[in-house]
Scaffold this motif. Structure first.
Motif, PDB file in Angstrom:
ATOM      1  N   UNK A   1       0.854  -1.195  -0.124  1.00 49.00           N
ATOM      2  CA  UNK A   1      -0.109   0.198   0.048  1.00 49.00           C
ATOM      3  C   UNK A   1       0.710   1.412  -0.229  1.00 49.00           C
ATOM      4  N   UNK A   2       2.015   1.283   0.565  1.00 44.12           N
ATOM      5  CA  UNK A   2       2.773   2.339   0.616  1.00 44.12           C
ATOM      6  C   UNK A   2       3.454   2.901  -0.498  1.00 44.12           C
ATOM      7  N   UNK A   3       3.681   1.636  -1.502  1.00 38.69           N
ATOM      8  CA  UNK A   3       4.206   2.123  -2.847  1.00 38.69           C
ATOM      9  C   UNK A   3       3.245   2.225  -3.804  1.00 38.69           C
ATOM     10  N   UNK A   4       1.873   1.876  -3.702  1.00 40.26           N
ATOM     11  CA  UNK A   4       0.871   1.837  -4.587  1.00 40.26           C
ATOM     12  C   UNK A   4       0.469   3.342  -4.811  1.00 40.26           C
TER      13      UNK A   4
ATOM     14  N   UNK B   1       1.818   1.159  10.540  1.00 37.97           N
ATOM     15  CA  UNK B   1       1.381   2.133   9.765  1.00 37.97           C
ATOM     16  C   UNK B   1       2.016   3.436   9.886  1.00 37.97           C
ATOM     17  N   UNK B   2       2.657   3.502  11.322  1.00 40.85           N
ATOM     18  CA  UNK B   2       3.387   4.849  11.566  1.00 40.85           C
ATOM     19  C   UNK B   2       4.803   4.447  10.895  1.00 40.85           C
ATOM     20  N   UNK B   3       5.247   3.533  10.363  1.00 34.33           N
ATOM     21  CA  UNK B   3       6.431   3.211   9.950  1.00 34.33           C
ATOM     22  C   UNK B   3       6.556   3.467   8.364  1.00 34.33           C
ATOM     23  N   UNK B   4       5.475   3.706   7.852  1.00 33.43           N
ATOM     24  CA  UNK B   4       5.219   4.053   6.335  1.00 33.43           C
ATOM     25  C   UNK B   4       5.012   5.372   6.236  1.00 33.43           C
TER      26      UNK B   4
END
Length: 437
Positions: free
Chosen positions: A150-153, A189-192
């Motif tokens: 999701x982070x790179x989408x 999620x806080x790491x993305x």
């Protein structure tokens, strides 16, 4: 001629089978040959699987080696698939697919249960169960991977779908999976970087019942629902899945939810071997008397999820399919098997409800030990104390992991131990024997 020692065979090393084997190894020490048939060489403490799936506990912490826990019991590593009641023999398939047989003088059927399947289009292909280590390990990798992807989408709709997680079944397992999962994805999620511009990961907990934990006391239900909603979990009651696809689910209220994650915690049904026995059943479970004996077969006993045990506290009803009941039934079955071999006296199954404990992650839990309703940190202490007392091994290691979780951030990495094709409901895994032939 010297009398041959009785051969006692136990099928299954779940809560009931493990408890029966442990008790029998003490009652009939040196006076009987005890054999345990199980597809794995460990006893799995299922109540702590949600903590394995969210990185709080390592898988070996909830896996107790049978060889060390039951040193006087012979382990046949394989899947029991046939029982010849007339010839008093069982057939089993070992880890290398070789078919073998073993004779018995006393048989204890403790095969447990498997996922309950419903005729909903797409569920068996796209949903994942939660009954064993493969499912827990896969889910941990899968959730972590979805947030990474999701982070790179670039597509916002794809990003939303990968950050949406649907759990079906608001019973004991589903409630804990959703509660722990929401904490886990919140930490991740806080790491993305993308997490700063997107809404938090979305969790939905569905059930056709009118409240969370419908089988437990209403006070536990209210506590669990309050904690879930406080964490942002969308609790949808009187709602389930109408259809599942690779890209999402359609709910019974007509809503389409884009998601890549569907966790199936609807419930369980007795292992198919129960039906294969050809003996009378009740609600799919093997019919037994108050002494856990099978009518017409004095040499056969059954306990746990596979047995339709009359509830002594509720005449006309059966005991619930819970770990607490399975442990006590396993011990009673062991006592009565030993009595049938001339050691001690048989007695009917009785139990006293000690209450239930639901671990909601963090400092939150819902428990009612001996009828005393608790919530918050006090309930968490009671819940973890109960699990430590119930664990037949690895207590120090589990307590250490819990302590480290307070002091250190959890490690979230993909291990790639279990491939996705191994865990859909339509497939057979070592933990979930869905089909026999």
């Amino acid at each position: 001629m010297p009398r041959q020692r009785p051969r006692i065979v136990i099928i299954g090393a779940g809560f009931a089978g493990f408890s029966a084997a442990r008790r029998l190894s003490r009652l009939a020490r040196g006076a009987a040959d005890i054999t345990l048939v199980n597809p794995n060489d460990y006893f799995l403490y299922v109540p702590l699987l949600p903590e394995v799936a969210t990185g709080l506990l390592e898988p070996r912490r909830v896996s107790v080696p049978l060889a060390s826990a039951l040193p006087e019991v012979r382990l046949l590593l394989g899947q029991a698939d046939t029982v010849d009641l007339a010839g008093r023999r069982i057939g089993w398939t070992d880890a290398e697919d070789n078919h073998r047989e073993a004779g018995y003088d006393r048989l204890v059927v403790a095969v447990g249960s498997v996922n309950k399947l419903l005729p909903i289009p797409g569920v068996t292909e796209h949903a994942h169960g939660f009954r064993g280590l493969p499912e827990a390990l896969y889910l941990r990798d899968h959730i972590t991977r979805q947030l990474d992807l999701a982070d790179i989408a670039d597509d916002p709709e794809e990003r939303t779908a990968r950050r949406t997680f649907v759990v079906v079944g608001a019973g004991y397992t589903g409630t804990e999976v959703a509660a722990h999962g929401a904490l886990y994805t919140g930490d991740l999620s806080h790491r993305h970087p993308q997490a700063h511009s997107d809404r938090p990961p979305r969790w939905l907990l569905l059930d056709v019942a009118e409240r969370v934990l419908p089988e437990l006391d209403v006070r536990l239900s209210r506590t669990a629902a309050r904690v879930l909603r406080r964490r942002g979990v969308e609790v949808r009651l009187s709602t389930s899945v109408r259809e599942a696809t690779r890209d999402g689910v359609v709910l019974t209220d007509g809503e389409c939810v884009p998601t890549r994650t569907l966790v199936w915690c609807v419930g369980v049904r007795p292992d198919p071997l129960v039906t294969d026995l050809g003996l009378p059943t009740e609600q799919g479970r093997l019919r037994v008397d108050a002494y856990l004996g099978v009518p017409g077969h004095p040499e056969v006993f059954a306990c746990g999820d596979a047995a339709a045990v009359p509830d002594p506290a509720r005449p006309g009803r059966l005991t619930a399919m819970t770990a607490q009941q399975a442990v006590r039934q396993g011990r009673t079955a062991a006592d009565n098997v030993a009595a049938s071999c001339g050691h001690g006296h048989r007695h009917p199954y009785r139990y006293r409800d000690r209450g239930f404990a639901v671990d909601l992650g963090g400092t939150q839990a819902a428990a009612d030990p001996f009828g005393l309703p608790l919530s918050g940190p006090l309930a968490m202490l009671a819940t973890r104390g109960y699990h430590l007392l119930s664990l037949p091994g690895n207590r120090a290691r589990v307590a250490t992991d819990w302590l480290l979780d307070v002091l250190l951030p959890r490690q979230a990495v993909q291990l790639g131990l279990v491939r996705g094709h191994a865990v859909p409901l339509e497939n057979t895994s070592p933990e979930i024997p869905v089909t026999r032939r």
